[in-house]
Design a protein around this motif. Sequence first.
Motif, PDB file in Angstrom:
ATOM      1  N   HIS A  88     -35.652  19.898  29.774  1.00 28.27           N
ATOM      2  CA  HIS A  88     -36.876  19.098  29.791  1.00 28.27           C
ATOM      3  C   HIS A  88     -37.622  19.217  28.465  1.00 28.27           C
ATOM      4  N   ASN A  89     -37.613  20.407  27.905  1.00 23.89           N
ATOM      5  CA  ASN A  89     -38.280  20.612  26.621  1.00 23.89           C
ATOM      6  C   ASN A  89     -37.622  19.770  25.527  1.00 23.89           C
ATOM      7  N   ASN A  90     -36.299  19.627  25.598  1.00 22.90           N
ATOM      8  CA  ASN A  90     -35.600  18.751  24.657  1.00 22.90           C
ATOM      9  C   ASN A  90     -36.125  17.321  24.766  1.00 22.90           C
ATOM     10  N   ALA A  91     -36.333  16.877  25.993  1.00 22.64           N
ATOM     11  CA  ALA A  91     -36.827  15.511  26.211  1.00 22.64           C
ATOM     12  C   ALA A  91     -38.263  15.358  25.724  1.00 22.64           C
ATOM     13  N   ILE A  92     -39.087  16.363  25.984  1.00 23.09           N
ATOM     14  CA  ILE A  92     -40.488  16.308  25.549  1.00 23.09           C
ATOM     15  C   ILE A  92     -40.579  16.284  24.024  1.00 23.09           C
ATOM     16  N   THR A  93     -39.768  17.105  23.377  1.00 26.15           N
ATOM     17  CA  THR A  93     -39.739  17.139  21.904  1.00 26.15           C
ATOM     18  C   THR A  93     -39.327  15.779  21.341  1.00 26.15           C
ATOM     19  N   ALA A  94     -38.297  15.194  21.930  1.00 27.56           N
ATOM     20  CA  ALA A  94     -37.836  13.881  21.471  1.00 27.56           C
ATOM     21  C   ALA A  94     -38.889  12.805  21.725  1.00 27.56           C
ATOM     22  N   ALA A  95     -39.588  12.910  22.843  1.00 27.13           N
ATOM     23  CA  ALA A  95     -40.633  11.937  23.164  1.00 27.13           C
ATOM     24  C   ALA A  95     -41.773  12.007  22.158  1.00 27.13           C
ATOM     25  N   LYS A  96     -42.110  13.225  21.755  1.00 25.28           N
ATOM     26  CA  LYS A  96     -43.176  13.388  20.757  1.00 25.28           C
ATOM     27  C   LYS A  96     -42.748  12.784  19.422  1.00 25.28           C
TER      28      LYS A  96
END
Length: 289
Positions: A88-96
């Motif tokens: 999930h953190n990977n997705a949040i980082t990419a979203a940012k």
Amino acid sequence: MSNHRILVTAAGGQLGRLTIDALLKLVPASQIVAGLRDPAKGTDLTAKGVTVVAADYSKPETLDTAFKGIDRLLLISSNELGQRATQHNNAITAAKKAGIKLIAYTSVLLADKSPLGLAEEHRQTEAALRASGVPFVLLRNGWYTENYAASIPAALAHDALIGSAGEGRISSAARADYADAAAIVLTATEDQSGKVYELAGDDFYTLAGFAAEITKQSGKTVPFVNMPEADFKGALLGAGLPEGLAELLANSDAAAAKDTLFDDSRTLSKLLGRPTTPFAETIKAALKV
């Protein structure tokens, strides 16, 4: 009507596909992007006019590419226990990086205080969202009625519904109810950032009540047999379930005995503008399969 470009992660899963269907009733297909680990498995979505892209939580480079040009993201929680917070953190980082304006995350009911074993990774993800600076909304989904309906064939075969939930009250709803709610939030014109939705079914049941409904609809007597958590886990392992899943289900049932899966706020039906799906309807559908 919202004109935002919306991406649904884990779109190949049951909740993902239902959410895509719900979105198609609210916005044009041209605004919807489906993220799948393997885009080749999204031909049915492409046929509906939905754009299908590769998006694998464990491959950040796919997320960086998939999230470009996206306004709103539905981050459906991974089913890989123990790896979810990192994924999930990977997705949040990419979203940012992509400048996404809103992340809607499917957490778990009352995540901040839930004793469910699976709640910890949700709490970690919620903390990562708060730290990211990206606007987000929490869809804290309660139990899917289908989680228990999946046990109906075994219950009919063995003349009993087994579990560890005791007299705990369970406010579940159909998976499609949660999908509809996600679609409503993703297409809302009102600002959703910072909101926390505790989502659960309108009505509750105990597993004894669930078993009684199976009996009523099937015509076969199916009592509920309550077991200690360790015995229930052992029975699940004996039925061929993998260790991690058996542990999760037994832990969740034992927590349900303490009303962990109960909520009477009716937030979900208020968001939907209609009642949630009665558990008897989900049982009826399961018996037809």
